[in-house]
Write a protein that holds these residues in place. Structure first.
Motif, PDB file in Angstrom:
ATOM      1  N   PHE A 168     -10.365   7.126  -4.739  1.00 35.01           N
ATOM      2  CA  PHE A 168      -9.080   7.987  -4.289  1.00 35.01           C
ATOM      3  C   PHE A 168      -8.001   7.115  -5.149  1.00 35.01           C
ATOM      4  O   PHE A 168      -6.904   8.352  -5.935  1.00 35.01           O
ATOM      5  N   ARG A 169      -7.575   6.057  -5.299  1.00 32.03           N
ATOM      6  CA  ARG A 169      -6.740   5.643  -6.026  1.00 32.03           C
ATOM      7  C   ARG A 169      -6.528   5.697  -7.591  1.00 32.03           C
ATOM      8  O   ARG A 169      -5.583   6.124  -8.242  1.00 32.03           O
ATOM      9  N   GLY A 170      -7.892   5.994  -7.964  1.00 32.41           N
ATOM     10  CA  GLY A 170      -7.800   6.457  -9.678  1.00 32.41           C
ATOM     11  C   GLY A 170      -7.889   5.348 -10.459  1.00 32.41           C
ATOM     12  O   GLY A 170      -7.831   4.047 -10.129  1.00 32.41           O
ATOM     13  N   SER A 171      -8.011   5.583 -11.666  1.00 30.69           N
ATOM     14  CA  SER A 171      -8.161   4.452 -12.758  1.00 30.69           C
ATOM     15  C   SER A 171      -7.130   4.154 -13.698  1.00 30.69           C
ATOM     16  O   SER A 171      -7.148   3.424 -14.523  1.00 30.69           O
ATOM     17  N   MET A 172      -5.881   4.767 -13.484  1.00 30.27           N
ATOM     18  CA  MET A 172      -4.843   4.537 -14.108  1.00 30.27           C
ATOM     19  C   MET A 172      -4.181   3.042 -13.943  1.00 30.27           C
ATOM     20  O   MET A 172      -4.077   2.510 -12.828  1.00 30.27           O
ATOM     21  N   PRO A 173      -3.987   2.328 -15.018  1.00 31.38           N
ATOM     22  CA  PRO A 173      -3.508   1.002 -14.829  1.00 31.38           C
ATOM     23  C   PRO A 173      -2.315   0.694 -14.016  1.00 31.38           C
ATOM     24  O   PRO A 173      -2.263  -0.239 -13.112  1.00 31.38           O
ATOM     25  N   GLU A 174      -1.401   1.776 -14.083  1.00 36.04           N
ATOM     26  CA  GLU A 174      -0.033   1.319 -13.381  1.00 36.04           C
ATOM     27  C   GLU A 174      -0.413   1.387 -11.831  1.00 36.04           C
ATOM     28  O   GLU A 174       0.266   0.794 -10.927  1.00 36.04           O
ATOM     29  N   LEU A 175      -1.488   2.185 -11.403  1.00 37.98           N
ATOM     30  CA  LEU A 175      -1.670   2.445  -9.898  1.00 37.98           C
ATOM     31  C   LEU A 175      -2.526   1.167  -9.461  1.00 37.98           C
ATOM     32  O   LEU A 175      -2.961   1.165  -8.273  1.00 37.98           O
ATOM     33  N   SER A 176      -2.848   0.319 -10.331  1.00 37.97           N
ATOM     34  CA  SER A 176      -3.658  -0.928  -9.788  1.00 37.97           C
ATOM     35  C   SER A 176      -2.685  -1.789  -8.750  1.00 37.97           C
ATOM     36  O   SER A 176      -2.896  -2.293  -8.164  1.00 37.97           O
ATOM     37  N   ASP A 177      -1.248  -1.362  -9.097  1.00 39.14           N
ATOM     38  CA  ASP A 177      -0.324  -2.081  -8.303  1.00 39.14           C
ATOM     39  C   ASP A 177      -0.226  -1.184  -7.067  1.00 39.14           C
ATOM     40  O   ASP A 177       0.302  -0.087  -7.122  1.00 39.14           O
ATOM     41  N   THR A 178      -0.875  -1.473  -5.945  1.00 38.23           N
ATOM     42  CA  THR A 178      -0.853  -0.951  -4.749  1.00 38.23           C
ATOM     43  C   THR A 178       0.550  -0.499  -4.081  1.00 38.23           C
ATOM     44  O   THR A 178       0.660   0.245  -3.132  1.00 38.23           O
TER      45      THR A 178
END
Length: 402
Positions: A168-178
């Motif tokens: 769901f969160r995806g693989s974009m590096p920016e979104l690794s910051d929850t």
């Protein structure tokens, strides 16, 4: 936080071999961050800077006087005028790895590369973060389910935990910051992609129709690509769909998995399957705003398969390998095998299942390949806990082994 990218070693190998290296990939996957972190001795300039862009377009010679080699040029597609001068510079100097360029609009970029830099350039594609990268696993082997890979990968395996959080969160590096808002990110991503990239390339006047096209395609991820069906769904011509699909493919948003064909297998279909590289983008486009809806919805199987296939593909492109050696199988009797990986003339059949309790019946279509004497042990990739053989010809592997 910066995650060590597994493509780094391949990038440095290419810089040692070619005069210039092109790093492509969708927006926001971390191309600039990778290069600025790993190539410390290089000057960096981006053509998103309007002053730099104007100079690059009007006076390439002066641009290169202001920016000496070794150099990183980001978003080089905005200044095609640079390519002839780059060729001139490279012809004067035999040094390797003096220039690294990036671009997210490969639809037009590759034409300039082919015309000016053929034989002088190494080309790599970067995608979003792999699960291995997010878990900071050192293993950088490309996925292939043979005994050697399995032995090496078992030593570095870490538990994924909730795989649907990754899906769901995806693989974009920016979104690794929850702490970042998922909806805000993808809404802005889709809007900027349509307005900045697609409109520039295709002169699309109606962004709403293109958005509907992306939604229609996202709802079909993991399925056979039917351009006519999509055209009828959104009310555009078949030619328009084919043109728009080519843009998404060239931009690294989607990829096509080709059907496996040879002289022995007579009744295979020739239609490719379409996958999105980022499963989080699929969830956004189809309107799911939490992982529970994605996990329990009608598309759960397609999402899981898309996630697994994209992780395998990342492991290959991070090693600089040709993903055209990854296929699927489907024949006129609707017998299908999710993946066929070809390596050194050997075929590895793979089924992808969400279950944690796989059975031999899930591999029931593997025997269609029995006439091929180069077929290896079949594999079921699933959410089981450990590697095991469930028959003399079928093994199961947890998805942590990708």
């Amino acid at each position: 936080m910066y995650y060590k990218r597994h493509i780094t070693d391949t990038l440095k190998q290419m810089l040692a071999q070619f005069k210039v290296v092109l790093l492509t990939g969708p927006r926001q996957v971390g191309k600039s961050t990778l290069l600025r972190t790993e190539l410390q001795g290089y000057e960096y300039v981006t053509l998103d800077d309007m002053m730099e862009l104007e100079l690059a377009k009007t006076d390439p010679a002066l641009f290169f006087k202001n920016h000496r080699l070794p150099l990183i040029i980001d978003e080089v597609q905005y200044a095609p005028e640079l390519f002839k001068y780059i060729k001139f510079l490279l012809d004067k100097d035999s040094s390797k790895g003096q220039l690294c360029i990036t671009g997210s609009q490969t639809y037009s970029l590759m034409q300039n590369v082919g015309e000016s830099l053929a034989g002088r350039i190494g080309i790599l594609e970067l995608q979003g973060l792999s699960v291995r990268e997010r878990l900071e696993i050192d293993c950088n082997d490309f996925f292939i389910p043979n005994s050697e890979y399995i032995a090496g990968r078992t030593e570095s395996k870490k538990p994924i935990g909730d795989v649907w959080e990754y899906i769901f969160r995806g693989s974009m590096p920016e979104l690794s910051d929850t702490s970042l808002n998922w909806d805000f990110f993808y809404r802005s991503y889709v809007k900027s992609y349509i307005e900045r990239d697609v409109r520039n390339l295709m002169n699309i006047k109606d962004g709403t129709t293109f958005y509907k096209f992306m939604v229609a395609l996202a709802s079909r991820t993991g399925g056979l690509f039917n351009a006519t069906d999509i055209a009828n769904t959104i009310g555009v011509s078949l030619k328009t769909v084919q043109s728009w699909v080519s843009v998404l493919e060239a931009s690294g948003i989607i990829f096509f998995l080709r059907p496996y064909e040879n002289n022995i297998l007579k009744r295979v279909i020739k239609t490719p399957k379409v996958y999105f590289n980022d499963v989080g983008l699929v969830c956004y486009l189809v309107g799911w705003d939490n992982k529970a809806v994605a996990q329990n919805g009608a598309m759960a199987g397609a999402l899981f398969e898309t996630f697994v296939v994209s992780e395998i593909v990342k492991s290959w492109i991070n090693k600089g390998l040709d993903v055209r050696n990854i296929f699927f199988y489907r024949d006129s009797n609707k017998k299908e095998i999710d993946l066929l990986i070809k390596r050194n003339a050997t075929i590895f059949p793979i089924e992808i299942k969400m279950t944690a309790t796989p059975t031999v019946s899930m591999a029931r279509h593997f025997p269609v390949l029995k006439e091929m004497d180069n077929m290896e042990t079949g594999t079921i990739l699933c959410q089981c806990e450990k590697n095991a053989f469930i028959s003399s010809t079928v093994q199961v592997l947890p998805i942590e082994m990708i």
